[in-house]
Design a protein around this motif. Sequence first.
Motif, PDB file in Angstrom:
ATOM      1  N   UNK A  77      10.576  -7.467  16.753  1.00 12.33           N
ATOM      2  CA  UNK A  77      11.602  -7.784  17.642  1.00 12.33           C
ATOM      3  C   UNK A  77      11.199  -8.558  18.879  1.00 12.33           C
ATOM      4  N   UNK A  78      10.013  -8.195  19.283  1.00 16.36           N
ATOM      5  CA  UNK A  78       9.409  -8.705  20.564  1.00 16.36           C
ATOM      6  C   UNK A  78       9.207 -10.178  20.374  1.00 16.36           C
ATOM      7  N   UNK A  79       8.896 -10.647  19.223  1.00 20.63           N
ATOM      8  CA  UNK A  79       8.501 -12.112  19.116  1.00 20.63           C
ATOM      9  C   UNK A  79       9.813 -12.707  18.825  1.00 20.63           C
ATOM     10  N   UNK A  80       9.715 -14.009  19.694  1.00 19.53           N
ATOM     11  CA  UNK A  80      11.086 -14.835  19.582  1.00 19.53           C
ATOM     12  C   UNK A  80      11.074 -15.617  18.204  1.00 19.53           C
ATOM     13  N   UNK A  81       9.943 -16.056  17.870  1.00 21.35           N
ATOM     14  CA  UNK A  81      10.154 -16.821  16.620  1.00 21.35           C
ATOM     15  C   UNK A  81       8.900 -16.622  15.842  1.00 21.35           C
ATOM     16  N   UNK A  82       8.972 -17.041  14.621  1.00 17.55           N
ATOM     17  CA  UNK A  82       8.065 -16.304  13.395  1.00 17.55           C
ATOM     18  C   UNK A  82       6.537 -17.076  13.536  1.00 17.55           C
ATOM     19  N   UNK A  83       6.390 -18.172  14.408  1.00 19.03           N
ATOM     20  CA  UNK A  83       5.289 -18.770  14.780  1.00 19.03           C
ATOM     21  C   UNK A  83       4.376 -17.791  15.747  1.00 19.03           C
ATOM     22  N   UNK A  84       4.850 -16.819  16.349  1.00 17.55           N
ATOM     23  CA  UNK A  84       4.023 -16.082  17.290  1.00 17.55           C
ATOM     24  C   UNK A  84       3.643 -14.875  16.635  1.00 17.55           C
ATOM     25  N   UNK A  85       3.380 -14.752  15.396  1.00 16.72           N
ATOM     26  CA  UNK A  85       2.932 -13.519  15.028  1.00 16.72           C
ATOM     27  C   UNK A  85       1.193 -13.568  14.680  1.00 16.72           C
ATOM     28  N   UNK A  86       0.639 -12.519  15.350  1.00 22.84           N
ATOM     29  CA  UNK A  86      -0.974 -12.879  15.167  1.00 22.84           C
ATOM     30  C   UNK A  86      -1.360 -12.246  13.956  1.00 22.84           C
ATOM     31  N   UNK A  87      -2.657 -12.499  13.845  1.00 25.20           N
ATOM     32  CA  UNK A  87      -3.576 -11.928  12.633  1.00 25.20           C
ATOM     33  C   UNK A  87      -3.697 -10.338  12.583  1.00 25.20           C
ATOM     34  N   UNK A  89      -1.291  -8.008  13.438  1.00 20.11           N
ATOM     35  CA  UNK A  89      -0.190  -7.617  13.058  1.00 20.11           C
ATOM     36  C   UNK A  89       0.055  -7.997  11.370  1.00 20.11           C
ATOM     37  N   UNK A  90      -0.372  -9.002  11.066  1.00 25.72           N
ATOM     38  CA  UNK A  90      -0.199  -9.313   9.790  1.00 25.72           C
ATOM     39  C   UNK A  90      -1.230  -8.486   8.785  1.00 25.72           C
ATOM     40  N   UNK A  91      -2.269  -8.225   9.288  1.00 26.83           N
ATOM     41  CA  UNK A  91      -3.340  -7.250   8.755  1.00 26.83           C
ATOM     42  C   UNK A  91      -2.668  -5.879   8.377  1.00 26.83           C
ATOM     43  N   UNK A  92      -1.975  -5.349   9.530  1.00 27.25           N
ATOM     44  CA  UNK A  92      -1.489  -4.195   9.374  1.00 27.25           C
ATOM     45  C   UNK A  92      -0.438  -4.168   8.257  1.00 27.25           C
ATOM     46  N   UNK A  93       0.668  -5.249   8.130  1.00 29.07           N
ATOM     47  CA  UNK A  93       1.366  -5.476   7.198  1.00 29.07           C
ATOM     48  C   UNK A  93       0.832  -5.467   6.020  1.00 29.07           C
ATOM     49  N   UNK A  94      -0.330  -6.043   5.750  1.00 30.71           N
ATOM     50  CA  UNK A  94      -0.834  -6.217   4.383  1.00 30.71           C
ATOM     51  C   UNK A  94      -1.318  -4.489   3.952  1.00 30.71           C
ATOM     52  N   UNK A  95      -1.962  -3.853   4.975  1.00 28.14           N
ATOM     53  CA  UNK A  95      -2.315  -2.472   4.873  1.00 28.14           C
ATOM     54  C   UNK A  95      -1.211  -1.568   4.291  1.00 28.14           C
ATOM     55  N   UNK A  96      -0.024  -1.758   4.870  1.00 22.93           N
ATOM     56  CA  UNK A  96       1.148  -1.292   4.742  1.00 22.93           C
ATOM     57  C   UNK A  96       1.629  -1.532   3.035  1.00 22.93           C
ATOM     58  N   UNK A  97       1.524  -2.692   2.824  1.00 29.58           N
ATOM     59  CA  UNK A  97       1.896  -3.129   1.536  1.00 29.58           C
ATOM     60  C   UNK A  97       0.831  -2.591   0.517  1.00 29.58           C
TER      61      UNK A  97
END
Length: 108
Positions: A77-87, A89-97
Motif C-alpha cells: 500500500x505504501x508503494x505508489x507503483x509496482x516498480x518500487x518493490x524491493x528484492x 519484499x519479493x523474497x518474503x512473498x516467495x517464502x509465504x508462497x
Amino acid sequence: MSAKIYDGKGRFRGKIVSFRCSEEENELLNAAVKLSELTKQDYIINKVTNREIVVQPNPRVYKALKDTLSEVLAELKRIDSGGGVDGDLLEIIRLINITLGGAKGEDE
C-alpha cells in the motif's frame, strides 16, 4: 557446573558461531524463521547444511503467515507503483508462497 544440554539427536552444541548482517537481512532472516516454526539456530543450521525445512501446519504457523501478509500488504500500500518493490519484499512473498503451498500439500 551445569549439566550439558543436548539436541534432539544427542549432540552437544558447544561451539558458538556469529556473523554480521544488515538490518534488512536481519528482518528477512527473522521473517523466514517465524514462518518456519524453527528456532533461529536450527533454521540457520538447516539452511547452511542444505537440509530441507519442513513446516508443520499449526495455529502458530497460520498466525505467522497472517502477520507477515499484513506487513506485506502495508508495504505494498505504501508503494505508489509496482516498480518500487524491493528484492527483500519479493523474497518474503516467495517464502509465504512456499509455506502456503506446503501447507496445502502442493509442490513449489
